[in-house]
Every structure is written in C-alpha cells, then in structure tokens.
Design an enzyme around this catalytic site. Structure first.
Site, PDB file in Angstrom:
ATOM      1  N   ASP A   1       0.784  -1.316   0.217  1.00 37.52           N
ATOM      2  CA  ASP A   1       0.151   0.096  -0.050  1.00 37.52           C
ATOM      3  C   ASP A   1       0.808   1.251   0.014  1.00 37.52           C
ATOM      4  O   ASP A   1       0.240   2.328   0.599  1.00 37.52           O
ATOM      5  CB  ASP A   1      -0.703   0.063   1.384  1.00 37.52           C
ATOM      6  CG  ASP A   1      -2.195   0.776   1.166  1.00 37.52           C
ATOM      7  OD1 ASP A   1      -2.420   0.888   0.087  1.00 37.52           O
ATOM      8  OD2 ASP A   1      -2.736   0.975   2.244  1.00 37.52           O
TER       9      ASP A   1
ATOM     10  N   CYS B   1     -19.332  -1.847   3.908  1.00 43.59           N
ATOM     11  CA  CYS B   1     -19.718  -3.030   2.833  1.00 43.59           C
ATOM     12  C   CYS B   1     -19.227  -4.239   2.668  1.00 43.59           C
ATOM     13  O   CYS B   1     -19.261  -4.990   1.977  1.00 43.59           O
ATOM     14  CB  CYS B   1     -19.233  -2.085   1.428  1.00 43.59           C
ATOM     15  SG  CYS B   1     -17.584  -1.425   1.559  1.00 43.59           S
TER      16      CYS B   1
HETATM   17 FE1  SF4 Z   1     -20.383  -8.620  -4.183  1.00 47.29          FE
HETATM   18 FE2  SF4 Z   1     -22.604  -8.753  -2.387  1.00 47.29          FE
HETATM   19 FE3  SF4 Z   1     -19.913  -8.719  -1.701  1.00 47.29          FE
HETATM   20 FE4  SF4 Z   1     -21.298  -6.645  -2.671  1.00 47.29          FE
HETATM   21  S1  SF4 Z   1     -21.830  -7.628  -0.967  1.00 47.29           S
HETATM   22  S2  SF4 Z   1     -18.989  -7.377  -2.906  1.00 47.29           S
HETATM   23  S3  SF4 Z   1     -22.175  -7.392  -4.540  1.00 47.29           S
HETATM   24  S4  SF4 Z   1     -20.942 -10.574  -3.039  1.00 47.29           S
HETATM   25 FE1  SF4 Z   2     -17.032   3.342   1.926  1.00 41.14          FE
HETATM   26 FE2  SF4 Z   2     -19.839   2.781   1.738  1.00 41.14          FE
HETATM   27 FE3  SF4 Z   2     -18.054   0.989   2.045  1.00 41.14          FE
HETATM   28 FE4  SF4 Z   2     -18.436   2.298   4.084  1.00 41.14          FE
HETATM   29  S1  SF4 Z   2     -19.828   1.023   3.049  1.00 41.14           S
HETATM   30  S2  SF4 Z   2     -16.565   1.708   3.509  1.00 41.14           S
HETATM   31  S3  SF4 Z   2     -18.716   4.524   3.338  1.00 41.14           S
HETATM   32  S4  SF4 Z   2     -18.180   2.369   0.379  1.00 41.14           S
END
Ligand code: SF4
Ligand code: SF4
Length: 398
Positions: free
Chosen positions: A141, A256
């Site tokens: 990184d 996420c």
């Molecule tokens: Fe892919 Fe679902 Fe994971 Fe998002 S949450 S990265 S769409 S598998």
């Molecule tokens: Fe960034 Fe949205 Fe993932 Fe949080 S959920 S790390 S705000 S992309």
C-alpha cells in the site's frame, strides 16, 4: 542451491510465502490490465478526492513499477478476527456510554509493519535459494502498484462490487502486499487463462448498505463520499451533508465488507498481530519499561471498559475517551497502529461528529456537553467547528 526453472521458482515462492505467514500468494505478469486503464477515467471524474498519490502515472501500468520488471508476486494475509461486525455491534447503541467504531483493520498492529518485513524476508530467501541476480521492490500500500488489480491477475480473487479483492475462501478482510521483480517467474494463471470469475452475481448488498452512497455504480467507488476517506484521508472539514451518515464511525468503515456474504465463512487470521491491541494500564499511563505499546493480544467478544472510560482494546472504544484524548495520549495509544494515519486532530474531529450523531440519555447529554464545549473552544478551528456542529445536533435531537 539447486537450479530451478521459472515454474519451479514460482512453486517455491508460494510455499515460502505461506511459511512466512501469508494466506495466499500468486504471481502476475506485468502489464496494462483493463482495470488499470479505467483508472484514468475514474481520476478524471474526481473520485479520488484529495488523494494525489493515486494520480502517479506508474499506477496505470504494472510495467512502469520497475525498470526491467518481469514478475509481480502478490501476497495476502487475512485480518479477520472473531469480534462482532460493525453492523451487529452498532445495532444496539449504548445511550449511556456511546461507542465509536474503528475499522477492523485498525485494531491491531500497523499492517505495513507486519507485512513489509515478511515480504523482504521472502526476497532474501529467494536470493539465497535461486542464486541468480535480480532486482526487486516490496510494497504494502506504499508504492505505485495497484495491488488489488495485480492480485486479480495473480489468480487470488475477483474485484467485487464493493471494489475490494474477494477470495472465495478468505473473503475480503485481507491485506495485500506486492513484490515487483526483474526475476522471471511463471505466472499463476497460464497464458490465456482468465482470472477467477466474478462471484458477486445479482447480489448488491454492499451498494444498498453503504450509508453515504459511495458505491455510485457497481464496482465504482467515489472516494469523496466514502466514510473511510472522510474519516482518514480528508484533512479538512467533513462536508456537512455526510456527517449524519457517518454515524459512529471514527476511523474507516466496514459496512460494505460486513454485509458481504463471502466474509461470513472465511477462516480467522493466522497472524496474531491483527487482533485487537490490548491497552494496558502501563500503556495508558505511558510508563511502559520500553516506552512502547505492547504487542497485540487477543480479546474475543465485547470490549471491557475501565471505570475511567479507558477501553481495554480498540474494539468499539467509548467516544468520550476518544474525543478527550490529548495529543500525547493519542501518540502513545496509536503508536505503530493504523489509526495514526488519521492524525490526532482528525480523530478528535471524527469523535466529535460521532458524539453528535449518538443517541444519548439526558444524563449522558449533560456529561458529554462540557466535553464538546471544551472542544468547541479549541484553538484548532477544525476541531472547534466540528464540536459546535455536534453540540447543535445534540440540541436538535433532544
Ligand atoms: Fe459482491 Fe455482494 Fe459482496 Fe457486494 S456484498 S462485493 S455485491 S458479493
Ligand atoms: Fe465506503 Fe460505503 Fe464501503 Fe463504508 S460502506 S467503506 S462508506 S463504500
């Protein structure tokens, strides 16, 4: 020393990387992969925000990372720990002792310090084993190498809709490091063999769960909207439109990845350094015999909190403790830890915002208000403005 061909050398490197603590290792050929070509458009759209280093043209082709480059070794190490997800831990807010969230990768030792020596040890071992002359550079990184893209073409996984590299066994809570070298190694993927398939399918959990709408399209992140950028990289004021959505996040954001089904069954990290760092009373007082933060220990489950509010680890620490840290304490606690990247004023700024976003009992509000008022009177205009915002938000939510 036995003479090895490129294929045997690759097998040797992969086995050695595992011995050194990495969970995955592969070799990519240098090249201008399609994802690197798309980078220029992404930058043009302004999605990188203030991260000027991403404009380094060498990032757009692995060929440019080192003169005479022939191979890119990509290594990955899991940092998955048994502690609850942010989506679980923050679902039941504590209105008497509001807590902040430090991203999972920030709980233990700095991943640069953990992985770079291992990559260098790998290179040293290669020199000893192969007996041929080569040049190399190791990056975690830290250099002009898009490790995620190299990892995909080293066969380690696919780039998910949340833009993280996902390995079907290890998930996405993995740190990546790369060694670019003039040594010829056989690529993990045979010529013409496609990289691992995209297994996101019709899933869009990450896109739907993102509180700030930072995943503007599948596979496209607008960093300017991302909480990780807003709480770590951004040095100035956090745009007001995003402050409420930041919630309790004080350093990065895991949402996420927390919602991604590929992380659920991934095994736990082998390296103990990434487990939540224990904050001993010596560390808090700063009278450790070596003046150093002790090595990470392991604590499963919830954080235990001392009478004065100091947490025992960096898992979901109390916001009042974070907001009240002075610069000396901050440097002591976060020495050799990823959180130091946010800098003291950035972390206090973030803790003030998170306090303003917290649901509080009337008694807690009475306790928190003087702390925020003290910050609002700070000589640092950044801290003062965010503390004023938090006080106004607290008053509005009464
Ligand atoms: Fe892919 Fe679902 Fe994971 Fe998002 S949450 S990265 S769409 S598998
Ligand atoms: Fe960034 Fe949205 Fe993932 Fe949080 S959920 S790390 S705000 S992309």
């Amino acid at each position: 020393m036995v003479a090895m061909d490129a294929r045997e050398r690759t097998g040797w490197v992969v086995a050695k990387a595992e011995e050194l603590g990495f969970d995955l290792c592969g070799v990519a050929p240098p090249g201008r992969f399609p994802e690197l070509g798309q980078m220029a458009e992404w930058l043009e759209r302004g999605h990188a925000g203030e991260m000027r280093y991403l404009h380094d043209p060498r990032r757009q082709s692995l060929d440019l990372a080192l003169e005479g480059i022939r191979s890119v070794i990509v290594c990955a190490a899991s940092y998955k720990t048994p502690e609850p997800l942010s989506t679980q831990a923050l679902a039941r807010p504590d209105a008497e002792r509001p807590r902040g969230w430090i991203s999972r990768y920030g709980w233990g030792d700095d991943y640069h310090d953990v992985l770079l020596p291992r990559l260098r040890a790998l290179v040293d071992a290669m020199r000893g084993a192969f007996g041929v002359d080569f040049r190399s550079r190791a990056y975690v990184d830290t250099g002009p190498v898009a490790e995620r893209v190299a990892a995909k073409y080293a066969g380690l996984g696919w780039l998910g809709k949340n833009t993280c590299l996902i390995n079907r066994n290890m998930g996405s809570w993995i740190f990546l490091g790369a060694v670019v070298t003039t040594l010829e190694l056989e690529p993990t993927l045979a010529e013409g063999q496609p990289p691992p398939p995209d297994l996101c399918g019709s899933c869009r959990r990450c896109i739907d769960a993102c509180p700030t709408g930072a995943l503007v399209e599948p596979y496209v992140l607008d960093a300017r909207r991302c909480i990780a950028y807003l709480t770590i990289e951004l040095r100035g004021p956090i745009p007001e439109e995003f402050r409420p959505a930041i919630g309790q996040m004080v350093f990065g954001c895991d949402i996420c990845q927390d919602v991604c089904p590929w992380n659920g069954k991934a095994p736990l990290a082998r390296l103990a350094e990434f487990r939540p760092r224990q904050l001993t009373s010596e560390t808090r007082r700063g009278d450790s015999p070596c003046g150093d933060v002790p090595a990470a220990g392991h604590q499963a489950g919830d954080a235990r909190v001392g009478a004065a509010g100091e947490p025992d680890s960096l898992f979901a620490p109390e916001l009042e403790w974070l907001a009240g840290l002075d610069e000396t304490e901050y440097r002591r606690v976060f020495r050799k830890n990823p959180v130091k990247r946010a800098k003291w004023r950035g972390l206090v700024r973030n803790a003030a915002v998170a306090l303003g976003n917290s649901e509080l009992t009337p008694a807690t509000r009475r306790r928190v208000a003087p702390l925020l008022e003290r910050l609002a009177a700070s000589a640092d205009p950044l801290i003062a403005e965010h503390a004023r915002w938090a006080l106004e938000r607290m008053a509005a939510n009464r």
